[in-house]
Design a protein around this motif. Sequence first.
Motif, short mmCIF file in Angstrom:
data_model
loop_
_atom_site.label_atom_id
_atom_site.label_comp_id
_atom_site.label_asym_id
_atom_site.label_seq_id
_atom_site.Cartn_x
_atom_site.Cartn_y
_atom_site.Cartn_z
N PHE A 120 0.90 2.85 5.15
CA PHE A 120 1.51 3.11 6.45
C PHE A 120 2.90 3.72 6.27
CE2 PHE A 120 -1.29 -0.52 7.14
CZ PHE A 120 -1.87 -0.28 8.38
N SER A 153 10.65 8.52 11.41
CA SER A 153 10.29 7.24 10.80
C SER A 153 11.56 6.56 10.26
CB SER A 153 9.29 7.44 9.67
OG SER A 153 9.83 8.28 8.67
N GLN A 169 6.53 0.93 14.85
CA GLN A 169 5.08 1.11 14.91
C GLN A 169 4.56 1.58 13.54
OE1 GLN A 169 2.55 0.61 17.36
NE2 GLN A 169 1.42 0.91 15.45
N PRO A 170 3.74 0.77 12.87
CA PRO A 170 3.12 1.24 11.62
C PRO A 170 2.11 2.34 11.93
CG PRO A 170 2.94 -1.17 11.87
CD PRO A 170 3.32 -0.60 13.20
N SER A 200 6.75 4.60 2.43
CA SER A 200 5.46 4.12 2.93
C SER A 200 5.29 2.67 2.51
CB SER A 200 4.31 4.97 2.38
OG SER A 200 4.23 4.87 0.97
N VAL A 201 4.42 1.99 3.21
CA VAL A 201 4.15 0.58 2.94
C VAL A 201 2.71 0.45 2.47
CG1 VAL A 201 4.02 -1.73 3.96
CG2 VAL A 201 5.83 -0.16 4.68
N PHE A 212 7.09 -6.21 13.35
CA PHE A 212 6.45 -5.16 12.55
C PHE A 212 5.16 -5.67 11.92
CE2 PHE A 212 6.06 -4.18 7.97
CZ PHE A 212 5.51 -2.92 8.06
N TRP A 213 5.20 -6.87 11.33
CA TRP A 213 4.03 -7.40 10.63
C TRP A 213 2.88 -7.65 11.61
CZ3 TRP A 213 2.71 -7.38 5.76
CH2 TRP A 213 1.60 -8.14 5.36
N PHE A 255 -1.70 3.52 16.22
CA PHE A 255 -1.32 3.52 14.81
C PHE A 255 -1.93 4.68 14.02
CE2 PHE A 255 -5.09 0.81 15.22
CZ PHE A 255 -5.94 1.34 14.26
N LEU A 280 1.24 -4.41 12.23
CA LEU A 280 0.53 -3.98 11.03
C LEU A 280 -0.81 -4.72 10.93
CD1 LEU A 280 2.10 -3.32 7.59
CD2 LEU A 280 0.08 -4.74 7.74
N VAL A 327 6.46 3.80 8.91
CA VAL A 327 6.94 3.00 10.04
C VAL A 327 7.87 3.84 10.90
CG1 VAL A 327 8.03 0.83 10.72
CG2 VAL A 327 6.89 1.00 8.48
#
Length: 457
Positions: free
Chosen positions: A419, A296, A426-427, A305-306, A375-376, A227, A379, A421
């Motif tokens: 992050f 991404s 993959q974050p 972005s997150v 995803f979560w 990551f 993360l 993605v």
Amino acid sequence: MKTTIESQQDIYKAYEACDMWDSVSFKMLPDNVRARAFALYAACLVRVGRDSKAIDIYDSCLTLRNVLEKTTLDDIMIGRASALQRRMSYNEAVAQYLESSTPKGTLGAVTCSLRLQNLDGAIEILNKRIHPGNVEIAAITSLLQILQRGIIERNDDLATLKDASKTLPLFHWIYCILKCPGKVDLFNFDVLDIASINQNSFDDPLLIHLDDKILLHVLLCEEKDSFWPKGFILPYDKEKFQNHLADNRIAESWIIKCASGYGSHGNMIATGKEVLNLLEKPILEPCLCQSLVDKSLLFEKRKFSVRVYVYYFLDKDLYISLLGLVKLASEIYEDNVKNDRMYMTNSGREDNMLQYDFAALRNHFQMVGRSYDIFWGKLEHAVYTTMQRYEKKIEGEKITSYRQQLTQFCIPKILGFDFVVTESLQPMLLEVNRFPGLEARGASDTHVKETVVRDAW
């Protein structure tokens, strides 16, 4: 002047204003006008994250202190000290804050001393600088004396905290924790006042290992986590970087980050060849050069972005908020086009930047046939791994009694993990924000930020 004023709302106006100020012949101006011009120029530099240059301009302004009114002079000194503090040059920041006799100067000097774990130095500052009637300074003085002694000896310790607790949520929290643990209620305070606790002077001083991008890279690069993007600390890793590019990678895209950069300010996107040209300069401030995460996922045809909010309690618990933000770049992404506006996603850069909550992200994943739950899970792994590395790192640090005693205040800390993605879900961690912006910028993030703040306390 108009562009300078507009720069406070639009980062690109700030860049334009800096270019304009760069071309000004300051020597031709009268001293009083030149001093004011330097101050405005420095403000624009701060806006674009060029704190090093801003400090130089503040220095030029301070050579004309004889033509400045006291309030303006104090503003200049506080501005320079704040720039030093953002650069994490805490010793220099202490000295600069102390040049201002204002309460703000005293509080800034005390905060930077505590960032250095210098409890005795902070108390010495408070003993020498008296500000009658300042409730906040009186409360901090009482708290630091409690920490120095290790126990509450006098009733007036709590009495001073009680007075401050009526208007300042930080001291209300600490007063309740010390007097009756488990019975803390901040619902009578405005959410922005509560959010200000996140900037308090009693922050974990070792969080610099997450806040400083170079130190964060050192923390994560050794075990080559999936990551964390590949990176080099320049100019120290110059030879390694050159060897990496030697294998037909000269056209690869990279992002250069200042160690103390914030809000994506000071970041620069460059090709490998452009980075090599920068390395030819005689003086290059240490920076982190990371591989740009190009492939991404897109959201509304834009890079995004997150922002993940993490609750951290000193040497205790860690929680990840289920609420967060999706921040979109201001321009639609195009292949083979190098444009900062297609990559930079920080919402503070421009007024019109789009933001969504995690519910929208989940819906988007569903629409494009991706699993939000997978995803979560990735993360969460990235966040927990980063914090585990942090805890492992500080085990080898010299832990002062001051830091150990901070645990008794049980002050929640909100960290912001950013992050991007990849197409494989993959974050990729961009940075950890020690002081994430918790003030809402509009309807899109009001509910998220207010809930995150309320949940922390």
